[in-house]
Motif scaffolding. Structure first.
Motif: not given
Lengths: 138, 232
Positions: A64-65, A67-70, B25, B79
């Motif tokens: 998640e970190a 793939s999701s965090r810009r 996500q 996130n």
């Protein structure tokens, strides 16, 4: 794709020590030259890179970190489709737009025969590519 | 076959943060409406407010800029695409996804005039009023009074200052919601007002047991001993 240095810097702000270390390790493995030749990974494949089981919640948070965090986005998520009517244990990559349409409509349109597939979330599994690269190896 | 989306969703539902991470996500595929996105963003803000309030002894002496930066780091770690900027003496937190935007205006809630200054900046200077950019929040850092008292006072002042603000209770305690109109587009703005309780005034060193309380304790002890002696 962001620069490796800036990704590692963004990951360094994660307060959880275990998560920070595992994210950093996974990013390092992904950016290694031999890893770049390998163009896509499932959860299982990413778990193998850092010796974590595909069901491990810490691996999920790492993914998640990354793939999701810009600020630390190294991975892009896409999906494999496992057609219940075919014997295909590896699944096949499915177009992102088909998945988006499925979420809008509430059913997935089978890319081969146009069948409407309800409860499609049990038949798709994420796979990832380095941001900006769309591959199909797993 | 790796875990399916169904399995990942089931796992994520086990915790509030897991639910939030998973929703974020999937946003690129399961795009939320702006209203649903705002609700999730405000849940994340509330989550960070709870964490900050739990550590109020560390935060009550900080300025609004530092507190906002702590909240911003927390939002990033959920996130979210969050950024905190210090502009003209005020800190605002901006959270974005694609064309969506939520603006947060942070103020030390020292008096209603100061809060109104921040409110006016949020509604007239910063909010674009474009589609998908019509919601925001006031983060009121309450360091010198009871948070509910401060929020009620501000709500009453706003109701008079902005008569059509349609103030109403928020989804959770220590919040309320109001509406306004964006000057530049005429679109309705939806504002959630969050009180962040940071008053830290430990009483243990100040308040001793009163004489009446001491006497009540002695009498109860005496009665209990007499009862025990009677049984034996």
């Amino acid at each position: 794709m962001s620069e490796p240095g800036s990704i590692q810097q963004a990951l360094s702000t994660i307060p959880d020590e275990d998560l920070r270390a595992q994210c950093s390790l996974l990013a390092e493995k992904l950016l290694a030259a031999e890893a770049i030749e390998h163009s896509s990974w499932t959860y299982r494949g990413l778990g193998r890179l850092i010796q974590r089981d595909a069901a491990d919640p810490l691996l999920h948070r790492c993914i998640e970190a990354l793939s999701s965090r810009r600020s630390s986005q190294l991975l892009e998520m896409h999906f494999l489709y496992f057609d219940a009517h075919r014997d295909d244990p590896d699944g096949e990559p499915i177009d992102d737009e088909i998945v988006r349409d499925a979420y809008r409509a509430g059913f997935l349109v089978d890319p081969h025969d146009g069948r409407e597939v309800p409860n499609f979330e049990s038949l798709i599994a994420p796979y990832f590519v380095l941001k900006g690269i769309h591959g199909t190896d797993r | 076959m790796g875990p399916t989306v169904e399995e990942l969703r089931r796992e994520a539902q086990k915790t509030a943060v897991g639910r939030l991470h998973w929703a974020i996500q999937l946003w690129n595929f399961d795009r939320p409406t702006y209203e649903a996105w705002v609700e999730l963003v405000e849940d994340a803000v509330l989550f960070q407010i709870r964490l900050v309030a739990q550590s109020k002894s560390n935060f009550h002496v900080l300025g609004e800029d530092q507190i906002s930066r702590v909240i911003d780091i927390g939002l990033k770690n959920l996130n979210l695409d969050s950024s905190a900027m210090y502009i003209n003496g005020n800190t605002d937190i901006t959270i974005r996804f694609d064309t969506y935007c939520w603006l947060g205006e942070a103020k030390l809630a020292l008096d209603n005039s100061k809060i109104l200054h921040g409110y006016d900046q949020l509604t007239s200077r910063y909010a674009s009023g474009m589609t998908g950019q019509t919601s925001g929040g006031m983060l009121l850092y309450v360091t010198r009074d009871n948070a509910q008292v401060t929020l009620d006072s501000w709500r009453a002042a706003l109701a008079v200052q902005v008569p059509n603000c349609d103030h109403r209770d928020g989804r959770v305690p220590l919040t309320f919601c109001s509406s306004d109109v964006c000057q530049s587009t005429g679109q309705a703005l939806q504002i959630t007002h969050f009180a962040v309780p940071l008053l830290h005034d430990p009483q243990e060193a100040k308040r001793g047991l009163s004489e009446a309380a001491k006497a009540a304790g002695r009498a109860a002890r005496k009665t209990a001993r007499a009862k025990r002696a009677g049984k034996t």
